[in-house]
Design an enzyme around this catalytic site. Structure first.
Site, PDB file in Angstrom:
ATOM      1  N   TYR A 108      -7.914  -5.464  -1.009  1.00  0.00           N
ATOM      2  CA  TYR A 108      -8.030  -4.736  -2.217  1.00  0.00           C
ATOM      3  C   TYR A 108      -7.255  -5.298  -3.140  1.00  0.00           C
ATOM      4  O   TYR A 108      -5.720  -5.616  -2.850  1.00  0.00           O
ATOM      5  CB  TYR A 108      -7.505  -3.317  -1.870  1.00  0.00           C
ATOM      6  CG  TYR A 108      -7.600  -2.239  -3.228  1.00  0.00           C
ATOM      7  CD1 TYR A 108      -8.506  -1.586  -3.606  1.00  0.00           C
ATOM      8  CD2 TYR A 108      -6.491  -2.053  -4.092  1.00  0.00           C
ATOM      9  CE1 TYR A 108      -8.589  -0.919  -4.860  1.00  0.00           C
ATOM     10  CE2 TYR A 108      -6.070  -1.507  -5.098  1.00  0.00           C
ATOM     11  CZ  TYR A 108      -7.114  -0.703  -5.382  1.00  0.00           C
ATOM     12  OH  TYR A 108      -7.107  -0.070  -6.774  1.00  0.00           O
ATOM     13  N   ASP A 118      -0.997 -11.713  -3.464  1.00  0.00           N
ATOM     14  CA  ASP A 118      -1.007 -10.482  -4.283  1.00  0.00           C
ATOM     15  C   ASP A 118       0.012  -9.658  -3.640  1.00  0.00           C
ATOM     16  O   ASP A 118       0.049  -9.066  -2.582  1.00  0.00           O
ATOM     17  CB  ASP A 118      -2.377  -9.763  -4.268  1.00  0.00           C
ATOM     18  CG  ASP A 118      -2.309  -8.462  -4.594  1.00  0.00           C
ATOM     19  OD1 ASP A 118      -1.259  -7.836  -5.105  1.00  0.00           O
ATOM     20  OD2 ASP A 118      -3.506  -7.850  -4.879  1.00  0.00           O
ATOM     21  N   LYS A 142       3.245  -1.916  -9.447  1.00  0.00           N
ATOM     22  CA  LYS A 142       3.746  -0.850  -8.798  1.00  0.00           C
ATOM     23  C   LYS A 142       5.015  -0.525  -9.380  1.00  0.00           C
ATOM     24  O   LYS A 142       5.259   0.491 -10.394  1.00  0.00           O
ATOM     25  CB  LYS A 142       3.864  -0.862  -7.390  1.00  0.00           C
ATOM     26  CG  LYS A 142       2.114  -1.126  -6.791  1.00  0.00           C
ATOM     27  CD  LYS A 142       1.438   0.031  -6.988  1.00  0.00           C
ATOM     28  CE  LYS A 142       0.043   0.141  -6.216  1.00  0.00           C
ATOM     29  NZ  LYS A 142      -0.847   1.198  -6.126  1.00  0.00           N
TER      30      LYS A 142
END
Length: 445
Positions: free
Chosen positions: A168, A251, A278
C-alpha cells in the site's frame, strides 16, 4: 452424504453468535455515534470520507483527544493505540506543537511564498535519513509516492514500476492480495512480485531490464499487516536495481518512525529515494519525497526542462512550523530509540499472552507498530484472510473497544509518545482477557 448434512465445526456457529452479540452491544452503547452516521449518510456516500474509518454497523465518532486518550460522542473514554494510523506520533495535545501552529497562524495562513521554516524542515530531514540529500514537500504520503515515481520515470526515461503484492503506497497505489487491481490506481504500468521473496524479486527486476524505472517497497508492509521485510530481501532489491539502472524507492511513510534515520538506517540499506508522510508535521497534513542530489535535480527549476511539481499547500505554514518542532525539538534520536524499544517489549508481551492460552493468534511488527494475526506464525508475507479470520479480527476490534482501547479496525496499533508502560500493560491485560474469554471460538495453536 450431502454437504448440508456434514457436521459443522462448532466454533463457526459460536463465532457467528459471539460477533452478533458484540455488534449489538457496540451499537447499543453508542446512540450518538449512530445518529451522526445516519445524518452523514445523507450527504456523504457511506457516511464518511475516508475508507479506512468505515466499518459496520457504524463508526465511532470522536469529539476530543488529549495525550494518548480519546472521548467519543457518547462520553466513552479510550486509550488511543490507533495513533492515527501512525500519523499521531505526538498524541493529541503536545503543547510545543500547538504553540508552534498557533504562532504560525498569528502571522498569517496563506502567504503564497517560500519561507524559512521549509528550509529548516528540509535540513532536518536531510540530516537524519541516509538516502536524502535533497527533499521536496507534498500534502500526503500518497502524493509523495506519486511524485517520487514521476521523478524516477522522468530521470530514467523508463515507464514500468515494480511493486509488491499486499503493498500500500497511498489511495491510488493499493495492491491487496487476492483482489483485482483497483480502479482507483493510477494507470502506471506495474509489475508485481512477492514480498520477502528475495530471489523472485531480483529475477523480476532483471527480467524487466531497461523497461523498469523504479522498485517501490515498504521496509515493513503496514496495511498488509505490519510485516517487516528481511534484510536479505531488501539487499536483493538494492543489488538488482543497481545492476539494471532502476531506482530503488523506500516508502517510509510509516516506517521512518522506527529509528532516527528510519528503517533504512537501522538495516543499513540505502535506497535512491525515500518517501515520507504521516507524523513528521506533528499531526498536520504532510508528505515529502527525497533522494540523491542527482535524482532530485530533475525538479530543479534552475535547470532547463525541469519537471514541474505543484501543490498549493505543499509548504503551508502550519505544517512547516509544526514539523520544525516535531523533528527538531521532540522526536530526536533518544526519543526514537525509546519508542522503538517500548514497541518491541509490548509485542513480546502480547505474544507471550497469546501463547499462554494456546490460541492461533500472534502479533507481527517492528518497534511501535504491530498487528494481530489469527493464525499460527511466522507470517513473513501478506495473505488473503479466511472469512473466519476476518470475523475473529472484527470480534477483537469490538472487544478492545468494549475494554476502552481504540485500535485500527484491522487491529493495527501505532504507539504515540504519550503512551506509557502502564498503558502498554493495560493492552496486554486486555489481550490476555480476550484470549481467555474467546478461546472457544479461536483456532488452537
Amino acid at each position: 452424504m450431502s454437504p448440508l448434512d456434514a457436521p459443522r465445526d462448532p466454533r463457526n456457529s459460536d463465532l457467528d453468535a459471539a460477533l452478533i452479540e458484540a455488534r449489538e452491544a457496540y451499537a447499543a452503547a453508542r446512540p450518538q455515534s449512530a445518529a451522526i452516521h445516519a445524518k452523514a449518510r445523507e450527504v456523504m456516500p457511506g457516511g464518511n470520507t475516508r475508507t479506512v474509518l468505515f466499518y459496520t454497523p457504524f463508526p465511532t465518532a470522536m469529539v476530543r483527544g488529549e495525550g494518548a486518550h480519546l472521548r467519543d460522542a457518547d462520553g466513552r473514554d479510550y486509550l488511543d493505540l490507533c495513533g492515527e494510523y501512525s500519523a499521531g506520533l505526538f498524541g493529541h495535545s503536545e503543547r510545543r506543537i500547538l504553540d508552534a501552529v498557533k504562532a504560525a497562524m498569528d502571522r498569517g495562513i496563506n502567504l503564497a511564498a517560500v519561507g524559512e521554516n521549509e528550509v529548516r524542515l528540509a535540513a532536518l530531514i536531510c540530516g537524519r535519513f541516509p538516502s536524502v540529500e535533497q527533499v521536496r514537500f507534498t500534502n500526503s504520503g500518497t502524493e509523495a509516492n506519486i511524485m517520487a515515481l514521476a521523478g524516477a520515470r522522468g530521470l530514467t526515461g523508463r515507464t514500468e514500476v515494480l511493486v509488491f503484492r499486499g503493498g500500500y503506497h497511498g489511495g491510488v497505489f493499493t495492491f491487496p492480495l487476492g483482489v483485482p487491481v483497483s480502479a482507483v490506481n493510477l494507470p502506471i504500468p506495474m509489475r508485481f512480485a512477492d514480498y520477502n521473496d528475495a530471489a523472485g524479486a531480483a529475477a523480476a527486476i532483471r527480467e524487466a531490464g531497461d523497461r523498469l524505472a523504479a522498485v517501490l517497497v515498504e521496509p515493513m508492509q503496514g496495511s498488509g499487516g505490519c510485516i517487516p521485510a528481511t534484510r536479505e530481501f531488501l539487499q536483493a532489491l538494492r543489488d538488482a536495481t543497481k545492476e539494471t539502472g532502476a531506482l530503488l524507492i523506500f516508502d517510509e511513510v510509516m516506517t521512518s518512525r522506527h529509528g532516527y534515520g528510519g528503517l533504512q538506517q537501522r538495516l543499513g540499506i540505502t535506497p535512491d529515494m525515500t518517501t515520507f508522510g504521516k507524523y513528521m508535521a506533528g499531526g498536520m497534513s504532510f508528505g515529502a519525497f527525497g533522494g540523491r542530489r542527482d535524482v532530485m535535480a530533475v525538479f530543479d527549476g534552475h535547470r532547463p526542462g525541469a519537471m514541474p511539481h505543484a501543490g498549493t499547500f505543499n509548504n503551508n505554514v502550519l505544517s512547516m512550523a509544526a514539523g520544525c518542532v516535531a523533528l527538531g525539538e521532540i522526536f530526536d534520536e533518544s526519543a526514537a530509540e525509546a519508542l522503538f524499544a517500548r514497541g518491541e517489549t509490548l509485542r513480546a508481551a502480547l505474544n507471550a499472552a497469546c501463547a499462554k492460552h494456546g490460541v492461533a493468534m500472534h502479533f507481527t511488527g517492528a518497534g511501535s507498530m504491530l498487528n494481530p494475526h489469527f493464525r499460527n506464525g511466522p507470517v513473513t508475507a501478506p495473505y488473503k484472510a479466511s472469512p473466519e479470520e476476518e470475523q475473529m479480527r472484527e470480534l477483537f476490534f469490538f472487544d478492545m473497544l468494549a475494554a476502552g482501547i481504540y485500535l485500527a479496525r484491522r487491529g493495527m496499533a501505532a504507539l504515540s509518545l504519550p503512551v506509557t508502560d502502564a498503558d502498554c500493560a493495560r493492552f496486554v491485560a486486555a489481550v490476555d482477557e480476550f484470549c481467555a474469554a474467546r478461546k472457544p471460538v479461536l483456532k488452537p495453536a
